[in-house]
Design a protein around this motif. Structure first.
Motif, PDB file in Angstrom:
ATOM      1  N   ALA A  14       0.833  -1.206   0.000  1.00  0.00           N
ATOM      2  CA  ALA A  14       0.000   0.000   0.000  1.00  0.00           C
ATOM      3  C   ALA A  14       0.870   1.259   0.000  1.00  0.00           C
ATOM      4  CB  ALA A  14      -0.930  -0.010   1.207  1.00  0.00           C
ATOM      5  N   GLN A  15       1.956   1.237   0.742  1.00  0.00           N
ATOM      6  CA  GLN A  15       2.866   2.384   0.783  1.00  0.00           C
ATOM      7  C   GLN A  15       3.561   2.588  -0.554  1.00  0.00           C
ATOM      8  OE1 GLN A  15       5.168   1.138   4.183  1.00  0.00           O
ATOM      9  NE2 GLN A  15       4.020   2.481   5.571  1.00  0.00           N
ATOM     10  N   ARG A  16       3.888   1.514  -1.235  1.00  0.00           N
ATOM     11  CA  ARG A  16       4.476   1.640  -2.580  1.00  0.00           C
ATOM     12  C   ARG A  16       3.485   2.287  -3.536  1.00  0.00           C
ATOM     13  NH1 ARG A  16       6.994  -4.395  -2.882  1.00  0.00           N
ATOM     14  NH2 ARG A  16       8.757  -4.019  -1.491  1.00  0.00           N
ATOM     15  N   ILE A  17       2.230   1.845  -3.465  1.00  0.00           N
ATOM     16  CA  ILE A  17       1.182   2.441  -4.297  1.00  0.00           C
ATOM     17  C   ILE A  17       1.062   3.927  -3.987  1.00  0.00           C
ATOM     18  CG2 ILE A  17      -1.317   2.502  -4.686  1.00  0.00           C
ATOM     19  CD1 ILE A  17      -1.285  -0.583  -4.289  1.00  0.00           C
ATOM     20  N   GLU A  18       1.001   4.265  -2.719  1.00  0.00           N
ATOM     21  CA  GLU A  18       0.890   5.665  -2.299  1.00  0.00           C
ATOM     22  C   GLU A  18       2.066   6.498  -2.809  1.00  0.00           C
ATOM     23  OE1 GLU A  18       0.235   8.175   1.795  1.00  0.00           O
ATOM     24  OE2 GLU A  18       1.606   6.474   1.829  1.00  0.00           O
ATOM     25  N   ARG A  19       3.266   5.962  -2.720  1.00  0.00           N
ATOM     26  CA  ARG A  19       4.453   6.693  -3.146  1.00  0.00           C
ATOM     27  C   ARG A  19       4.409   6.998  -4.649  1.00  0.00           C
ATOM     28  NH1 ARG A  19       7.791   4.435   0.028  1.00  0.00           N
ATOM     29  NH2 ARG A  19       7.911   2.487  -1.115  1.00  0.00           N
ATOM     30  N   VAL A  20       4.058   6.010  -5.465  1.00  0.00           N
ATOM     31  CA  VAL A  20       3.978   6.209  -6.915  1.00  0.00           C
ATOM     32  C   VAL A  20       2.918   7.253  -7.252  1.00  0.00           C
ATOM     33  CG1 VAL A  20       3.269   5.085  -9.072  1.00  0.00           C
ATOM     34  CG2 VAL A  20       4.904   3.960  -7.567  1.00  0.00           C
ATOM     35  N   LEU A  21       1.770   7.146  -6.630  1.00  0.00           N
ATOM     36  CA  LEU A  21       0.690   8.084  -6.926  1.00  0.00           C
ATOM     37  C   LEU A  21       1.007   9.497  -6.433  1.00  0.00           C
ATOM     38  CD1 LEU A  21      -2.420   5.856  -6.136  1.00  0.00           C
ATOM     39  CD2 LEU A  21      -1.305   6.275  -8.337  1.00  0.00           C
ATOM     40  N   SER A  22       1.569   9.603  -5.258  1.00  0.00           N
ATOM     41  CA  SER A  22       1.906  10.920  -4.705  1.00  0.00           C
ATOM     42  C   SER A  22       2.948  11.632  -5.548  1.00  0.00           C
ATOM     43  CB  SER A  22       2.410  10.784  -3.273  1.00  0.00           C
ATOM     44  OG  SER A  22       1.376  10.332  -2.440  1.00  0.00           O
ATOM     45  N   ARG A  23       3.937  10.893  -6.031  1.00  0.00           N
ATOM     46  CA  ARG A  23       4.965  11.502  -6.896  1.00  0.00           C
ATOM     47  C   ARG A  23       4.367  12.067  -8.173  1.00  0.00           C
ATOM     48  NH1 ARG A  23       9.560   6.857  -6.265  1.00  0.00           N
ATOM     49  NH2 ARG A  23      10.277   7.487  -4.213  1.00  0.00           N
ATOM     50  N   ALA A  46      -5.877  -0.485   2.502  1.00  0.00           N
ATOM     51  CA  ALA A  46      -6.602   0.126   1.399  1.00  0.00           C
ATOM     52  C   ALA A  46      -5.972   1.466   1.043  1.00  0.00           C
ATOM     53  CB  ALA A  46      -8.061   0.318   1.777  1.00  0.00           C
ATOM     54  N   VAL A  47      -6.037   1.779  -0.236  1.00  0.00           N
ATOM     55  CA  VAL A  47      -5.602   3.081  -0.740  1.00  0.00           C
ATOM     56  C   VAL A  47      -6.849   3.733  -1.331  1.00  0.00           C
ATOM     57  CG1 VAL A  47      -4.071   4.312  -2.306  1.00  0.00           C
ATOM     58  CG2 VAL A  47      -3.317   2.164  -1.264  1.00  0.00           C
ATOM     59  N   ARG A  48      -7.219   4.878  -0.790  1.00  0.00           N
ATOM     60  CA  ARG A  48      -8.441   5.566  -1.219  1.00  0.00           C
ATOM     61  C   ARG A  48      -8.112   6.589  -2.302  1.00  0.00           C
ATOM     62  NH1 ARG A  48     -12.910   8.605   2.557  1.00  0.00           N
ATOM     63  NH2 ARG A  48     -13.855   9.769   0.854  1.00  0.00           N
ATOM     64  N   LEU A  49      -8.906   6.561  -3.384  1.00  0.00           N
ATOM     65  CA  LEU A  49      -8.729   7.470  -4.519  1.00  0.00           C
ATOM     66  C   LEU A  49     -10.049   8.132  -4.878  1.00  0.00           C
ATOM     67  CD1 LEU A  49      -6.885   5.035  -6.935  1.00  0.00           C
ATOM     68  CD2 LEU A  49      -5.835   6.910  -5.699  1.00  0.00           C
ATOM     69  N   MET A  50      -9.977   9.303  -5.431  1.00  0.00           N
ATOM     70  CA  MET A  50     -11.163   9.973  -5.945  1.00  0.00           C
ATOM     71  C   MET A  50     -11.441   9.451  -7.361  1.00  0.00           C
ATOM     72  SD  MET A  50     -11.927  11.541  -3.329  1.00  0.00           S
ATOM     73  CE  MET A  50     -13.395  12.310  -3.948  1.00  0.00           C
ATOM     74  N   PRO A  51     -12.704   9.423  -7.783  1.00  0.00           N
ATOM     75  CA  PRO A  51     -13.056   8.871  -9.102  1.00  0.00           C
ATOM     76  C   PRO A  51     -12.312   9.507 -10.268  1.00  0.00           C
ATOM     77  CG  PRO A  51     -15.034   9.211  -7.807  1.00  0.00           C
ATOM     78  CD  PRO A  51     -13.894   9.824  -7.038  1.00  0.00           C
ATOM     79  N   GLU A  52     -12.086  10.807 -10.197  1.00  0.00           N
ATOM     80  CA  GLU A  52     -11.434  11.494 -11.317  1.00  0.00           C
ATOM     81  C   GLU A  52      -9.963  11.121 -11.483  1.00  0.00           C
ATOM     82  OE1 GLU A  52     -11.625  14.318  -7.778  1.00  0.00           O
ATOM     83  OE2 GLU A  52     -13.060  13.054  -8.819  1.00  0.00           O
ATOM     84  N   THR A  53      -9.380  10.461 -10.486  1.00  0.00           N
ATOM     85  CA  THR A  53      -7.968  10.078 -10.577  1.00  0.00           C
ATOM     86  C   THR A  53      -7.771   8.595 -10.881  1.00  0.00           C
ATOM     87  OG1 THR A  53      -7.777   9.631  -8.201  1.00  0.00           O
ATOM     88  CG2 THR A  53      -7.296  11.880  -8.941  1.00  0.00           C
ATOM     89  N   LEU A  54      -8.854   7.831 -10.924  1.00  0.00           N
ATOM     90  CA  LEU A  54      -8.726   6.375 -11.048  1.00  0.00           C
ATOM     91  C   LEU A  54      -8.003   5.933 -12.317  1.00  0.00           C
ATOM     92  CD1 LEU A  54      -9.314   3.574  -9.920  1.00  0.00           C
ATOM     93  CD2 LEU A  54     -11.458   3.627 -11.209  1.00  0.00           C
ATOM     94  N   GLU A  55      -8.398   6.467 -13.454  1.00  0.00           N
ATOM     95  CA  GLU A  55      -7.811   6.027 -14.721  1.00  0.00           C
ATOM     96  C   GLU A  55      -6.306   6.288 -14.772  1.00  0.00           C
ATOM     97  OE1 GLU A  55      -8.340   7.024 -19.412  1.00  0.00           O
ATOM     98  OE2 GLU A  55     -10.158   6.979 -18.182  1.00  0.00           O
ATOM     99  N   SER A  56      -5.880   7.481 -14.405  1.00  0.00           N
ATOM    100  CA  SER A  56      -4.451   7.786 -14.433  1.00  0.00           C
ATOM    101  C   SER A  56      -3.711   7.005 -13.352  1.00  0.00           C
ATOM    102  CB  SER A  56      -4.201   9.290 -14.301  1.00  0.00           C
ATOM    103  OG  SER A  56      -4.812   9.793 -13.149  1.00  0.00           O
ATOM    104  N   ALA A  57      -4.343   6.775 -12.204  1.00  0.00           N
ATOM    105  CA  ALA A  57      -3.712   5.993 -11.138  1.00  0.00           C
ATOM    106  C   ALA A  57      -3.485   4.556 -11.596  1.00  0.00           C
ATOM    107  CB  ALA A  57      -4.575   6.014  -9.886  1.00  0.00           C
ATOM    108  N   GLN A  58      -4.477   3.950 -12.232  1.00  0.00           N
ATOM    109  CA  GLN A  58      -4.325   2.580 -12.708  1.00  0.00           C
ATOM    110  C   GLN A  58      -3.201   2.476 -13.734  1.00  0.00           C
ATOM    111  OE1 GLN A  58      -8.498   1.766 -13.773  1.00  0.00           O
ATOM    112  NE2 GLN A  58      -8.348   0.042 -12.349  1.00  0.00           N
ATOM    113  N   LYS A  59      -3.119   3.459 -14.614  1.00  0.00           N
ATOM    114  CA  LYS A  59      -2.060   3.452 -15.625  1.00  0.00           C
ATOM    115  C   LYS A  59      -0.682   3.543 -14.961  1.00  0.00           C
ATOM    116  CE  LYS A  59      -0.407   5.827 -19.690  1.00  0.00           C
ATOM    117  NZ  LYS A  59      -0.433   7.017 -20.520  1.00  0.00           N
ATOM    118  N   LEU A  60      -0.535   4.444 -14.005  1.00  0.00           N
ATOM    119  CA  LEU A  60       0.741   4.593 -13.288  1.00  0.00           C
ATOM    120  C   LEU A  60       1.132   3.313 -12.548  1.00  0.00           C
ATOM    121  CD1 LEU A  60       0.437   8.141 -11.759  1.00  0.00           C
ATOM    122  CD2 LEU A  60       2.308   7.337 -13.193  1.00  0.00           C
TER     123      LEU A  60
END
Length: 84
Positions: A14-23, A46-60
């Motif tokens: 989860a922290q790895r996911i957070e780090r990639v997304l935060s960067r 769990a890592v919580r995301l807003m709907p408008e960021t989901l597509e770009s988050a999944q790609k990253l």
């Protein structure tokens, strides 16, 4: 307000996911997932995301080799699993 939850298998994942997304400038929140969201798997986060960021988050995450274990959508009607 609707949001998405990526269920990760461990706090480290989860922290790895957070780090990639935060960067990349995507705001997210990591927390210990309630047992009812983990299907009894125990120690999941769990890592919580807003709907408008989901597509770009999944790609990253895909580009960085971080695969989601499960993806859930929470809204006024409840929390349900969605297709990746």
């Amino acid at each position: 307000m609707a949001y998405y939850l990526i269920i990760a298998r461990s706090v480290t994942y989860a922290q790895r996911i957070e780090r990639v997304l935060s960067r990349a400038g995507i705001r997210c929140l990591v927390f210990r997932a309630p047992l009812e969201l983990t299907k009894g798997e125990g120690c999941a986060y769990a890592v919580r995301l807003m709907p408008e960021t989901l597509e770009s988050a999944q790609k990253l995450l895909w580009e960085n080799g971080l695969r989601q274990v499960r993806l859930l959508r929470a809204d006024a009607s409840g929390i349900r699993e969605v297709e990746l």
